[in-house]
Design an enzyme around this catalytic site. Sequence first.
Site, mmCIF file in Angstrom:
data_model
loop_
_atom_site.group_PDB
_atom_site.id
_atom_site.type_symbol
_atom_site.label_atom_id
_atom_site.label_comp_id
_atom_site.label_asym_id
_atom_site.label_seq_id
_atom_site.Cartn_x
_atom_site.Cartn_y
_atom_site.Cartn_z
ATOM 1 N N ASP A 26 0.837 -1.210 0.000
ATOM 2 C CA ASP A 26 0.000 0.000 0.000
ATOM 3 C C ASP A 26 0.869 1.256 0.000
ATOM 4 O O ASP A 26 0.728 2.134 -0.840
ATOM 5 C CB ASP A 26 -0.896 0.024 1.247
ATOM 6 C CG ASP A 26 -1.628 -1.268 1.449
ATOM 7 O OD1 ASP A 26 -2.768 -1.370 1.018
ATOM 8 O OD2 ASP A 26 -1.023 -2.183 2.043
ATOM 9 N N GLU A 35 1.616 -6.272 -5.735
ATOM 10 C CA GLU A 35 1.329 -5.326 -6.801
ATOM 11 C C GLU A 35 2.555 -4.507 -7.209
ATOM 12 O O GLU A 35 2.926 -4.483 -8.373
ATOM 13 C CB GLU A 35 0.186 -4.401 -6.363
ATOM 14 C CG GLU A 35 -0.326 -3.548 -7.482
ATOM 15 C CD GLU A 35 -1.674 -2.905 -7.168
ATOM 16 O OE1 GLU A 35 -1.825 -1.735 -7.460
ATOM 17 O OE2 GLU A 35 -2.579 -3.583 -6.622
#
Lengths: 189, 419
Positions: free
Chosen positions: B16, B303
């Site tokens: 994140d 990611e």
Amino acid sequence: MSVKLAGDLQSGNVVIVENLPLVVLKAQYNKSGRNAAVVKLRMKNLLTGRVSEPIVKADEKMEQIILEKKECTFSYSAPPVHVFVDSDYNQYEIDAETMSDVEKYLMPDMKDVVEVTFYESKPISVVFPKVIVREVEYTEPVTRGDTSGKITKTAVLKHSKHELQVSAFVEIGDSIEIDTESGEFRRRC
Amino acid sequence: MNRWDIFCRVVDNYGDIGVCWRLSRQLTEEQGVSVRLWVDRLDAFAVMCPTVRPGVPQQVIDGIEICSWVEKFPATEPADVVIEAFACEIPESYRAAMAKRLSAGPQVPPVWINLEYLSAEEWVDGCHGLASPGSETSLRKFFYFPGFTSDTGGLLRERGLLRARDAFRQQGIRAFWGRERFRLPSTPRKDIAGRASSGTLKSHPLGSAGREDARELRVSLFCYENPVLPALLECWAAAPVDIRLLVAPGWPARQVAAWCGAPLELGDFVRRGALTIQALPFLPQAEYDELLWACDVNFVRGEDSFVRAQWAARPFVWQIYPQTEGTHLVKMEAFLKRYLTGFPQGEAISDLWQLWNEAAAEESSRDSKDLAIAWKNFVSRRTEIDQHGREWAERLDRTGDLANNLAEFVMKRRAGVSP
């Protein structure tokens, strides 16, 4: 009014969004990341007919409403409204604009029972039976030898003057079945 | 349009904050906007960016104002653009301030964006940029999806990244491996006791200079918990070529240490058979990029590192973030479908990826022999995979980059253009 998670919405559900009643036409649920999910909705504003495609988180709380519905029959037209009556002889005036999609199926002495939907006591939509029967007022004669039904031609309905495509074998004065959802000719009666 | 607030909650790991920090820097440097980054865990942020001081609630680093996102959120004037990363909910008081600004009159309301997770699935194209209606106010939140097509928001990629990568490959690799933290010392920094399974761990017998010039396969490892890893380590230890494994801290180091039977601390290196294991610190983003550019094979996860491995254009193996009901496997297949289109040797990639991910989902009945075969096939196709990776990166490059696409998206929303 009840609360429903966006992920549980189904087509036909009506929710209040930004103080407007929207009916869900389609709900597409997709898992995104980290076990979260989003729902892409296709919704129609019951007051304006405007269709929109918002997206919401699946765990978002939506205000669902159950709309009142009544079976009614058509009584008469008094532009710009059409008047319907229920089994208790209560009369409801519905704006012609509200039922612009189905106005073409209205006719005097119509026996079809329609479903009128109310939002805050105001009639907001009229749904015809899926199949109705109407009389063809005019259509061109069939071309000789071409009666297979695969070839279509234009026919004009009695009273409304609405035009639609019918099979080549349909003649003036015939009664035909019409699918009110698609607006298409089904068959000759 | 010049003030942006980005909200980041560190849920687990560092993905994140990794994405948010990268986005913040790119917006500041390339779009000339003023970014305020709200982070709920400055301690986690400091691991990635050592100049961050966890105890300081407000600080400026690289021109970005970094604020501690505390539960009792201070009264704050909303920015022109508000981004909630990965569907984190912005504070209620902040949302109320946004609504107040909307109702105040002639001011342009903030553009509110939910930056979503990355997925290669087809449905993303149809959802990117759609608005989410507000329930009580007319504030609308736009869902912005990163992705692999021009119908999505694209991927984060700094201007000049690919040029820097190519220049590094031509001139920088030797110097990179000569850096203190990547150089293998002539004597081990720490002796690690051997273990008795199928071999013995021992200190590295080689001198540094000769070793760094030798042709060995260099593999970076960044992964989640993965039950397949020990089998892969065994496979590497028995490999016919020398393999140097550069291990990231956290889950990768803990699992490798468990396999070694001893703690693996920063600076440690151990050797077993053909495998040399080197423990790395948590690298700053720019240096991690260089590691990906320098290694022959990169194991990445989640990611951010997954995207960077694609820009690195080296053969890579992705461990996708595990989800319930095997959802992640569907997402991985969706990516493979795009990534392997037009690549005849695609099975060499997909077989290894599936084993690497299915086992993590405890759905695999295949054994370590399958893994050894898959690894062998993957490595034997390394030249073709490398070439394919370059073509793939060029293709992605043509869809534009996320920060630039996002800035354009915001400008259109402010001009009243519908998605």
